[in-house]
Write a protein that holds these residues in place. Structure first.
Motif, PDB file in Angstrom:
ATOM      1  N   LYS A 116     -22.972 -53.592  32.169  1.00 59.01           N
ATOM      2  CA  LYS A 116     -24.224 -53.857  33.045  1.00 59.01           C
ATOM      3  C   LYS A 116     -25.264 -54.874  32.298  1.00 59.01           C
ATOM      4  O   LYS A 116     -25.909 -55.697  33.143  1.00 59.01           O
ATOM      5  CB  LYS A 116     -24.398 -52.746  33.429  1.00 59.01           C
ATOM      6  CG  LYS A 116     -23.927 -52.106  34.733  1.00 59.01           C
ATOM      7  CD  LYS A 116     -24.457 -50.972  35.766  1.00 59.01           C
ATOM      8  CE  LYS A 116     -25.496 -51.692  36.597  1.00 59.01           C
ATOM      9  NZ  LYS A 116     -25.908 -50.543  37.412  1.00 59.01           N
ATOM     10  N   ARG A 145     -25.560 -61.135  26.100  1.00 59.28           N
ATOM     11  CA  ARG A 145     -26.473 -60.996  27.488  1.00 59.28           C
ATOM     12  C   ARG A 145     -27.180 -62.441  27.475  1.00 59.28           C
ATOM     13  O   ARG A 145     -27.313 -63.196  28.401  1.00 59.28           O
ATOM     14  CB  ARG A 145     -27.564 -59.904  27.318  1.00 59.28           C
ATOM     15  CG  ARG A 145     -28.501 -59.999  28.660  1.00 59.28           C
ATOM     16  CD  ARG A 145     -29.319 -58.667  28.670  1.00 59.28           C
ATOM     17  NE  ARG A 145     -30.202 -58.917  27.437  1.00 59.28           N
ATOM     18  CZ  ARG A 145     -31.152 -57.941  27.196  1.00 59.28           C
ATOM     19  NH1 ARG A 145     -31.044 -56.659  27.837  1.00 59.28           N
ATOM     20  NH2 ARG A 145     -31.955 -58.001  26.085  1.00 59.28           N
ATOM     21  N   ARG A 158     -19.026 -63.046  37.547  1.00 62.29           N
ATOM     22  CA  ARG A 158     -20.114 -62.543  36.437  1.00 62.29           C
ATOM     23  C   ARG A 158     -19.235 -61.294  35.422  1.00 62.29           C
ATOM     24  O   ARG A 158     -19.643 -61.072  34.469  1.00 62.29           O
ATOM     25  CB  ARG A 158     -21.560 -61.883  36.985  1.00 62.29           C
ATOM     26  CG  ARG A 158     -21.208 -60.718  37.796  1.00 62.29           C
ATOM     27  CD  ARG A 158     -22.555 -60.499  38.712  1.00 62.29           C
ATOM     28  NE  ARG A 158     -22.617 -59.289  39.087  1.00 62.29           N
ATOM     29  CZ  ARG A 158     -23.195 -59.252  40.457  1.00 62.29           C
ATOM     30  NH1 ARG A 158     -23.539 -60.188  41.149  1.00 62.29           N
ATOM     31  NH2 ARG A 158     -23.067 -58.244  41.031  1.00 62.29           N
ATOM     32  N   LEU A 182     -26.525 -58.382  33.874  1.00 61.41           N
ATOM     33  CA  LEU A 182     -28.099 -58.286  34.522  1.00 61.41           C
ATOM     34  C   LEU A 182     -28.668 -59.565  34.726  1.00 61.41           C
ATOM     35  O   LEU A 182     -28.764 -59.871  35.953  1.00 61.41           O
ATOM     36  CB  LEU A 182     -28.852 -57.679  33.844  1.00 61.41           C
ATOM     37  CG  LEU A 182     -30.245 -57.128  34.609  1.00 61.41           C
ATOM     38  CD1 LEU A 182     -29.965 -56.188  35.789  1.00 61.41           C
ATOM     39  CD2 LEU A 182     -31.031 -56.380  33.670  1.00 61.41           C
ATOM     40  N   PRO A 183     -28.566 -60.435  33.968  1.00 61.36           N
ATOM     41  CA  PRO A 183     -28.901 -61.943  34.295  1.00 61.36           C
ATOM     42  C   PRO A 183     -28.263 -62.679  35.279  1.00 61.36           C
ATOM     43  O   PRO A 183     -28.859 -63.719  35.964  1.00 61.36           O
ATOM     44  CB  PRO A 183     -29.311 -62.775  32.747  1.00 61.36           C
ATOM     45  CG  PRO A 183     -28.861 -61.613  31.654  1.00 61.36           C
ATOM     46  CD  PRO A 183     -28.135 -60.597  32.560  1.00 61.36           C
ATOM     47  N   ASN A 226     -33.883 -54.508  23.312  1.00 55.68           N
ATOM     48  CA  ASN A 226     -34.370 -54.380  24.570  1.00 55.68           C
ATOM     49  C   ASN A 226     -33.133 -54.615  25.536  1.00 55.68           C
ATOM     50  O   ASN A 226     -33.185 -55.510  26.644  1.00 55.68           O
ATOM     51  CB  ASN A 226     -35.307 -55.508  25.041  1.00 55.68           C
ATOM     52  CG  ASN A 226     -36.719 -55.510  24.461  1.00 55.68           C
ATOM     53  OD1 ASN A 226     -37.194 -54.171  24.196  1.00 55.68           O
ATOM     54  ND2 ASN A 226     -37.694 -56.447  24.356  1.00 55.68           N
ATOM     55  N   LEU A 227     -32.421 -53.563  25.286  1.00 59.76           N
ATOM     56  CA  LEU A 227     -31.488 -53.249  26.553  1.00 59.76           C
ATOM     57  C   LEU A 227     -31.786 -52.327  27.390  1.00 59.76           C
ATOM     58  O   LEU A 227     -32.573 -51.435  27.001  1.00 59.76           O
ATOM     59  CB  LEU A 227     -30.172 -52.937  25.757  1.00 59.76           C
ATOM     60  CG  LEU A 227     -29.323 -53.784  24.718  1.00 59.76           C
ATOM     61  CD1 LEU A 227     -28.322 -52.919  24.210  1.00 59.76           C
ATOM     62  CD2 LEU A 227     -29.028 -55.266  25.085  1.00 59.76           C
ATOM     63  N   LEU A 228     -31.270 -52.304  28.485  1.00 54.03           N
ATOM     64  CA  LEU A 228     -31.600 -51.357  29.345  1.00 54.03           C
ATOM     65  C   LEU A 228     -31.210 -49.863  29.112  1.00 54.03           C
ATOM     66  O   LEU A 228     -29.877 -49.991  28.722  1.00 54.03           O
ATOM     67  CB  LEU A 228     -31.058 -51.712  31.021  1.00 54.03           C
ATOM     68  CG  LEU A 228     -31.532 -52.772  31.960  1.00 54.03           C
ATOM     69  CD1 LEU A 228     -30.862 -52.483  33.164  1.00 54.03           C
ATOM     70  CD2 LEU A 228     -33.205 -52.232  31.821  1.00 54.03           C
ATOM     71  N   ASN A 270     -34.395 -67.370  33.335  1.00 49.83           N
ATOM     72  CA  ASN A 270     -32.917 -67.125  33.529  1.00 49.83           C
ATOM     73  C   ASN A 270     -31.865 -68.106  33.453  1.00 49.83           C
ATOM     74  O   ASN A 270     -30.822 -67.806  33.076  1.00 49.83           O
ATOM     75  CB  ASN A 270     -32.882 -66.844  35.342  1.00 49.83           C
ATOM     76  CG  ASN A 270     -31.548 -66.034  35.384  1.00 49.83           C
ATOM     77  OD1 ASN A 270     -30.789 -66.702  36.364  1.00 49.83           O
ATOM     78  ND2 ASN A 270     -31.286 -65.040  35.277  1.00 49.83           N
ATOM     79  N   ILE A 330     -26.932 -61.450  37.725  1.00 48.03           N
ATOM     80  CA  ILE A 330     -27.353 -60.737  39.267  1.00 48.03           C
ATOM     81  C   ILE A 330     -28.424 -61.536  39.746  1.00 48.03           C
ATOM     82  O   ILE A 330     -28.443 -61.837  40.629  1.00 48.03           O
ATOM     83  CB  ILE A 330     -27.415 -59.274  38.795  1.00 48.03           C
ATOM     84  CG1 ILE A 330     -26.252 -58.500  38.459  1.00 48.03           C
ATOM     85  CG2 ILE A 330     -28.048 -58.626  40.280  1.00 48.03           C
ATOM     86  CD1 ILE A 330     -26.315 -57.043  38.573  1.00 48.03           C
ATOM     87  N   TYR A 331     -29.440 -61.464  38.591  1.00 46.17           N
ATOM     88  CA  TYR A 331     -30.616 -62.255  39.211  1.00 46.17           C
ATOM     89  C   TYR A 331     -30.441 -63.946  39.543  1.00 46.17           C
ATOM     90  O   TYR A 331     -31.055 -64.288  40.234  1.00 46.17           O
ATOM     91  CB  TYR A 331     -31.657 -62.206  38.190  1.00 46.17           C
ATOM     92  CG  TYR A 331     -32.151 -60.882  38.033  1.00 46.17           C
ATOM     93  CD1 TYR A 331     -32.517 -60.028  38.955  1.00 46.17           C
ATOM     94  CD2 TYR A 331     -32.530 -60.512  36.637  1.00 46.17           C
ATOM     95  CE1 TYR A 331     -32.917 -58.648  38.913  1.00 46.17           C
ATOM     96  CE2 TYR A 331     -32.849 -59.000  36.401  1.00 46.17           C
ATOM     97  CZ  TYR A 331     -33.156 -58.450  37.444  1.00 46.17           C
ATOM     98  OH  TYR A 331     -33.506 -56.887  37.320  1.00 46.17           O
TER      99      TYR A 331
END
Lengths: 407, 241
Positions: free
Chosen positions: B107, B159, B123, B111-112, B98-100, B87, B114-115
């Protein structure tokens, strides 16, 4: 990642596959709904039966001939002829009896009754006027048996509504008509209102005849089938039971209560027995409902496991981007909790509506059990956590590279 | 000045076991990458370069050998510590993006963060900044399936950059996209490297590898050539003729 965010994220994921989410929720809805509906069905019928028994009259003791237990051999209740009209008179007139309101001597026998072309097999109940008061009998038309009828052994009869239907047709007015019982012709003088009940408990399938008429003219017996004693209040039921018991023992020249040639049944005992029976019934229904709840829970687990498998790559990606085990577990757990909770809420509503419809159909008071709702809801939440935990944990323990390679 | 290498491997090997059959994917790999380098790893398919990339990205662990990432021995870390390293220190750009799925570009970039627990406003701001950097400021609310391959790859780069990682690892970043878009992406990489980002990139295309300052050639799980900066400078000159 805070919980609100997690919640919104989970809602988002769940709405992506609406059919599957809907089916998973449906399982829980059926489970919870049936628990609530069946428990309330059980309680509704329990209350209906209780109120039916209470409609027989309140604070009643029933004295029946025959022994409870004699030298270890139980005699058949009602199989002996020991109670007489004098016993009944003694109970109502003895100075030792202080807790009794009224005494109703009764002589009951099933027999064939005919009129014109119709006939029916019904209960002939020999009564005194006090019967109507003790058993809450009310008249739909005509009059009940009077003291004059009893004194002069009049050949009259008061019919229950079921008998009217069986002999004269539904809604007919039988007053003034005659019926034949045991070769005697009785004139109908009244019809009682319906007390309800079905099958063997039908309280409307009965014919009331003056006690003396039954004893002397119809069946030729001096004995009573029961003496029903109404106590002054519910509190003195036990005292009344003792007083009546000792009086009858003395009258029958018996010293030992164990050798009594009669038995006294407290109405409360009957009520308790019936309650226990319907309680078992409710428990049985709840058991069936619990199984459907369990099946619903396994359905949730199944869906969550499929979801984990299907989203293996996504889980791998999330871990590759830095999601810790806890976060992945929380995400999947949150999804299954949302599934079970929304299923639980809809299930409660469906259950309440269903039990309302059922109680309406069987004409019983609508009873809803808050404890059943609470329990069902707690169980569904439990299922959400329990059955969601395994797939969630499985997802969290995936190795990122293997998850990413998964096809 | 910190002279400690950011990536240091010594005698790395990776052996896959399927039943009794052993496949050696990597054998005795030792090299160092300094901060600010732009390295291309080249090799034919099956040479083990992706396996090496996964180990460098802390997604996989070597069978033997030591891998020090920013001075830390990766093998000794727990799953959660590895997640944190991925991370904080690594920006991974996958060949397949590899996107959601069915998620907006914004979004995906968030994501990273958020984690990592980055506050909401910060963010949002960062995600917009990096999407702007890769030229996607007008595509932020598009979901991943509404974007072209090149656009998706640029979202993946944004990302990877979002946590401002020490190293960018790119596994065939141009493998699935048209050459015009590939050039755009290499331009972005060049700019990032100029800004001081360390970049390690896998590719099998020579002209893509020319953008790097150092090329490591791998074949059958072994390093067969590690071209230094001087040699690097010659190759583009030759290629350009």
């Amino acid at each position: 990642m805070d919980y609100l965010e997690l919640f919104l994220e989970s809602i988002g994921t769940l709405t992506l596959n609406k059919t599957r989410t809907g089916l998973a929720i449906l399982g829980i809805v059926i489970g919870i709904g049936s628990v609530i509906a069946l428990v309330s069905l059980g309680q509704t019928s329990q209350q209906a039966i209780q109120s039916q028994i209470e409609s027989l009259g309140s604070n009643l003791l029933t004295v029946r001939p025959g022994s409870i237990n004699q030298s270890g051999v139980r005699g058949a209740a009602g199989g002996r002829t020991t109670l007489t009209l004098d016993d009944a008179k003694a109970i109502s007139s003895s100075p030792q009896i202080t807790t009794v309101n009224s005494v109703s001597p009764e002589s009951e026998q099933r027999t064939q009754v005919t009129t014109g072309g119709n006939n029916t097999n019904t209960e002939i109940m020999g009564v005194e006027p006090v019967y109507a008061q003790v058993h809450n009998v009310t008249m739909a038309s005509g009059n009940f048996i009077t003291q004059t009828d009893v004194d002069s052994m009049t050949k009259v009869a008061v019919l229950g509504p079921q008998v009217v239907t069986d002999l004269f047709g539904e809604g007919a007015n039988p007053i003034g008509q005659s019926i034949r019982v045991k070769g005697q012709t009785l004139t109908v003088i009244g019809v009682t209102t319906s007390k309800g009940g079905t099958g063997f408990m039908n309280q409307d399938d009965i014919i009331y005849v003056p006690l003396t008429t039954v004893q002397k003219q119809l069946f030729g017996t001096n004995y009573l089938s029961s003496i029903v004693v109404e106590a002054k209040s519910a509190e003195v039921m036990v005292d009344a039971q003792d007083e009546v018991g000792y009086l009858l023992l003395a009258r029958h020249n018996l010293k030992d209560p164990a050798s009594a040639d009669f038995s006294i049944m407290n109405q409360q005992d009957i009520l308790n027995t019936v309650s226990a029976t319907t309680g078992t019934f409710t428990a049985l229904l709840s058991g069936i409902a619990a199984i459907s709840l369990l099946v619903g829970g396994i359905g949730i687990m199944n869906i969550m496991l499929v979801t984990v498998t299907e989203r293996t790559r996504e889980i791998g990606l999330r871990k590759a981007l830095g999601a810790k085990k806890k976060v992945i577990t929380a995400q999947f757990l949150m999804e299954s909790i949302i599934l079970t909770f929304s299923g639980g809420i809809i299930g409660v509503i469906v259950g309440i509506i269903t039990s309302y419809i059922i109680s309406d159909l069987i004409n019983a008071a609508f009873v809803i059990s808050p404890s059943a709702i609470l329990l069902a809801f707690a169980v569904s939440a439990g299922i959400g956590i329990l059955f969601g935990w395994y797939p969630a944990n499985k997802a969290a323990n995936l190795q990122p590279i293997e998850a990413l390679r998964y096809e | 000045m910190n002279t400690k290498p950011i990536i240091q491997t010594s005698h790395l090997s990776k052996i896959y076991k399927t039943g009794t059959l052993e496949t050696i994917a990597l054998e005795n790999i030792s090299f160092e990458i300094q901060k600010g380098e732009f390295v291309a790893i080249m090799g034919p398919s099956g040479s083990g370069k992706s396996t090496l990339m996964h180990i460098l990205g802390a997604l996989d662990k070597p069978t033997t050998g030591i891998y020090l990432l920013d001075g830390k021995n990766v093998e000794k870390l727990t799953d959660d510590e590895l997640a944190e390293i991925r991370n904080q220190k690594i920006g991974f750009i996958f060949q397949a993006y590899n996107l959601l799925p069915r998620t907006t570009a914004l979004k995906n970039v968030i994501l990273p963060m958020i984690y990592a627990g980055v506050p909401k406003e910060e963010r949002m701001e960062k995600a917009k900044k990096y999407l702007n950097l890769v030229g996607l400021s007008d595509r932020m609310e598009h979901t991943s399936n509404q974007l072209s391959g090149g656009q998706q790859q640029r979202v993946a780069i944004a990302r990877a950059l979002s946590m401002n990682p020490a190293i960018l690892l790119a596994d065939e970043p141009t493998g699935n996209i048209a050459s015009v878009q590939a050039e755009e992406i290499m331009a972005i990489f060049q700019k990032l490297n100029d800004d001081g980002h360390t970049i390690v990139m896998i590719t099998h295309e020579h002209d893509i590898a020319q953008h790097a300052k150092r090329i490591i050639h791998i074949r059958d799980g072994k390093i067969i050539e590690d071209g230094n900066g001087h040699k690097q400078k010659k190759i583009p000159a030759c290629a350009g003729r």
